[in-house]
Design an enzyme around this catalytic site. Structure first.
Site, PDB file in Angstrom:
ATOM      1  N   HIS A  77       5.017   2.595   7.321  1.00  0.00           N
ATOM      2  CA  HIS A  77       4.501   1.399   8.000  1.00  0.00           C
ATOM      3  C   HIS A  77       5.593   0.594   8.701  1.00  0.00           C
ATOM      4  O   HIS A  77       5.287  -0.249   9.541  1.00  0.00           O
ATOM      5  CB  HIS A  77       3.789   0.474   7.002  1.00  0.00           C
ATOM      6  CG  HIS A  77       2.575   1.071   6.383  1.00  0.00           C
ATOM      7  ND1 HIS A  77       1.527   1.625   7.103  1.00  0.00           N
ATOM      8  CD2 HIS A  77       2.238   1.245   5.073  1.00  0.00           C
ATOM      9  CE1 HIS A  77       0.606   2.082   6.287  1.00  0.00           C
ATOM     10  NE2 HIS A  77       0.998   1.868   5.053  1.00  0.00           N
ATOM     11  N   GLY A 134       3.569  -3.438   5.074  1.00  0.00           N
ATOM     12  CA  GLY A 134       3.026  -2.616   3.995  1.00  0.00           C
ATOM     13  C   GLY A 134       4.053  -2.162   2.983  1.00  0.00           C
ATOM     14  O   GLY A 134       4.006  -1.027   2.503  1.00  0.00           O
TER      15      GLY A 134
HETATM   16  C1  LIG Z   1       1.532  -3.397  -2.665  1.00  0.00           C
HETATM   17  C2  LIG Z   1       1.030  -2.009  -2.367  1.00  0.00           C
HETATM   18  C3  LIG Z   1       2.083  -1.146  -1.707  1.00  0.00           C
HETATM   19  C4  LIG Z   1       0.501  -1.390  -3.646  1.00  0.00           C
HETATM   20  N1  LIG Z   1      -0.940  -1.518  -3.477  1.00  0.00           N
HETATM   21  C5  LIG Z   1      -1.949  -1.245  -4.499  1.00  0.00           C
HETATM   22  C6  LIG Z   1      -1.683  -0.018  -5.299  1.00  0.00           C
HETATM   23  C7  LIG Z   1      -1.126  -0.487  -6.630  1.00  0.00           C
HETATM   24  C8  LIG Z   1      -1.340  -1.951  -6.742  1.00  0.00           C
HETATM   25  C9  LIG Z   1      -2.019  -2.406  -5.495  1.00  0.00           C
HETATM   26  C10 LIG Z   1      -1.272  -1.888  -2.244  1.00  0.00           C
HETATM   27  O1  LIG Z   1      -2.401  -2.006  -1.791  1.00  0.00           O
HETATM   28  N2  LIG Z   1      -0.166  -2.112  -1.530  1.00  0.00           N
HETATM   29  C11 LIG Z   1      -0.212  -2.591  -0.196  1.00  0.00           C
HETATM   30  C12 LIG Z   1      -0.370  -3.961   0.011  1.00  0.00           C
HETATM   31  C13 LIG Z   1      -0.407  -4.436   1.313  1.00  0.00           C
HETATM   32  C14 LIG Z   1      -0.286  -3.551   2.407  1.00  0.00           C
HETATM   33  C15 LIG Z   1      -0.116  -2.184   2.194  1.00  0.00           C
HETATM   34  C16 LIG Z   1      -0.091  -1.678   0.902  1.00  0.00           C
HETATM   35  C17 LIG Z   1       0.052  -0.231   0.662  1.00  0.00           C
HETATM   36  C18 LIG Z   1       0.484   0.620   1.650  1.00  0.00           C
HETATM   37  C19 LIG Z   1       0.604   2.075   1.436  1.00  0.00           C
HETATM   38  O2  LIG Z   1       0.517   2.606   0.333  1.00  0.00           O
HETATM   39  N3  LIG Z   1       0.850   2.817   2.544  1.00  0.00           N
HETATM   40  O3  LIG Z   1       0.959   4.179   2.477  1.00  0.00           O
HETATM   41 ZN   LIG Z   2      -0.594   4.705   1.327  1.00  0.00          ZN
END
Ligand SMILES: CC1(C)CN(C2CCCC2)C(=O)N1c1ccccc1/C=C/C(=O)NO
Ligand SMILES: [Zn+2]
Length: 415
Positions: A169, A177
């Site tokens: 990202h 991200g």
């Molecule tokens: C903070 C993390 C990276 C982790 N997570 C979850 C899984 C475990 C706990 C919440 C997310 O949704 N995330 C995100 C938050 C905001 C934007 C993007 C992502 C993930 C991006 C990605 O994986 N790209 O390949």
């Molecule tokens: Zn992902």
């Protein structure tokens, strides 16, 4: 006879089936009658692991993954190459110096109110915190990908692996991200010093927007991303209609998929789309981001894949017999992510593994079955046959996609 060979080897390494000639593997093994030996480079060192273990959202994932790969004896099937962290200059082959200087400055500042408007401008703040160590771990991960790409460019191997890479990202001048340095773009730029046409494939749950943005206006790098696409789901880009601009028109491919995608649909779409990509783009090298957050059991709780389809995607790319760079990415159920990347490593090294995970330092994480394989959850795959058919048709039948040029070796390689 095959069974007799499945005994625990004298080196007390885990039981893994020997190849048909009774060899237990090892990089100097002359393997007869099998696929031609693919020399595999595995980027790793103690420093590298401890730095990548500090990547905040996947704590200790680098060491946990490495430990399973080692426990299965797979290190002896690869050439282990220690990386160095990417230098500021190397990082700025893609990123703007303003952004990287700001990232470095903020990571060294422990004032909780350090996020000024410059920080916001560079995507640094509460959604992508610039905590102490973020720059170091990101530059080590990027150094791993650069080392892997250099091994391919120098012809030392046909496959190179960096499971701590894949941060798709990150943009030229901003974090996004939880990706700070786009190691994938740096690796592709390195491969472009030798290969005229480089293909990027992204099988992470999320759209590989940072890599797509970097190469959307060139016909020298084609980006193909398979991902969940639905209103409000991060990053929100990557629809079918997103196909590249200018000289890059037709060289961006997006495969939007719905909730619950399971192995059968995922691999069916992957194979159909990649068959077309191979014919039309005829890549000379390929980079695959193998993000594992689409697996059943991942806290993203979106797709319902197992390691079988992700490993089959890599197996498919191996049949092209062109230089292959394999990278990690998302994957927040850390034991399942380790299972997935171990499974892929076994495919790449042509090693059959027992599904019983061998005893090792993190063995307890794999209970209660201690099995290398995972099962899909029972959520429905909402990708209807007509959706799958429509996505494939739109990609294979579109005139502007993959404008099929006869690739004549040109001395002017830049667009
Ligand atoms: C903070 C993390 C990276 C982790 N997570 C979850 C899984 C475990 C706990 C919440 C997310 O949704 N995330 C995100 C938050 C905001 C934007 C993007 C992502 C993930 C991006 C990605 O994986 N790209 O390949
Ligand atoms: Zn992902």
């Amino acid at each position: 006879e095959e069974n007799d060979q499945n005994v625990l080897h004298k080196d007390a390494s885990p039981v893994y089936q020997t190849d048909v000639n009774g060899d237990t593997g090892g990089s100097n093994t002359i393997r007869k009658g099998l696929l031609p030996e693919k020399k595999v480079v595995y980027v790793c060192s103690a420093d590298f692991l401890s730095e990548c273990d500090r990547i905040a959202k996947v704590p200790f994932r680098a060491s946990i993954t490495h430990a399973v790969i080692e426990a299965y004896g797979l290190l002896s099937r690869m050439s282990v190459v220690p990386p160095k962290p990417a230098t500021f200059e190397e990082i700025c082959h893609f990123h703007s110096t303003d952004y990287i200087e700001c990232l470095q400055r903020l990571c060294q500042d422990d004032d909780p109110d350090k996020y000024d408007e410059e920080a916001e401008e560079f995507g640094l703040g509460y959604d992508c915190p610039a905590d102490e160590g973020v720059y170091d771990s990101a530059s080590w991960a990027a150094g791993g990908t650069l080392t892997a790409a250099e091994q391919l460019v120098s012809g030392q191997c046909s496959v190179a692996i960096n499971w701590a890479g894949g941060w798709h990202h990150a943009k030229r001048d901003s974090a996004a991200g939880f990706c700070y340095i786009n190691d994938i773009v740096l690796g592709i730029l390195k491969l472009r010093t030798k290969y005229d046409r480089v293909l990027y494939v992204d099988i992470d749950l999320h759209h590989g927007d940072g890599v797509e943005d970097a190469f959307c206006a060139t016909s020298k790098v084609m980006t193909v991303s398979f991902h969940k696409y639905s209103p409000g789901f991060f990053p929100g880009t990557g629809n079918l209609s997103d196909t590249g601009i200018g000289k890059g028109a037709g060289y961006t491919v997006n495969v939007p998929l719905n909730e619950g995608c399971q192995d059968e649909n995922f691999y069916r779409v992957f194979e159909k789309v990649m068959d077309i990509v191979k014919i039309k783009f005829d890549p000379e090298a390929v980079v695959c981001q193998c993000g594992a957050d689409g697996l059943a059991g991942d806290p993203m709780d979106s797709f319902n894949l197992t390691t079988l389809s992700l490993a089959k995607c890599v197996q498919y790319l191996l049949t092209w017999n062109i230089p292959l760079l394999l990278l990690g990415g998302g994957g927040y159920h850390i034991p399942n992510t380790a299972r997935c990347w171990t499974h892929i490593t076994s495919v790449v090294t042509g090693t059959k593994l027992s599904s019983d995970i061998p005893e090792h330092r993190y063995f307890t994480l794999y209970g209660p079955d201690y099995d290398l394989m995972i099962s899909p959850g029972n959520r429905a795959d909402t990708n209807t046959p007509s959706h799958i058919k429509n996505v494939i048709a739109q990609i294979s039948d579109r005139p502007d996609l993959f404008v099929c040029k006869i690739h004549i070796k040109q001395n002017v390689s830049e667009d």
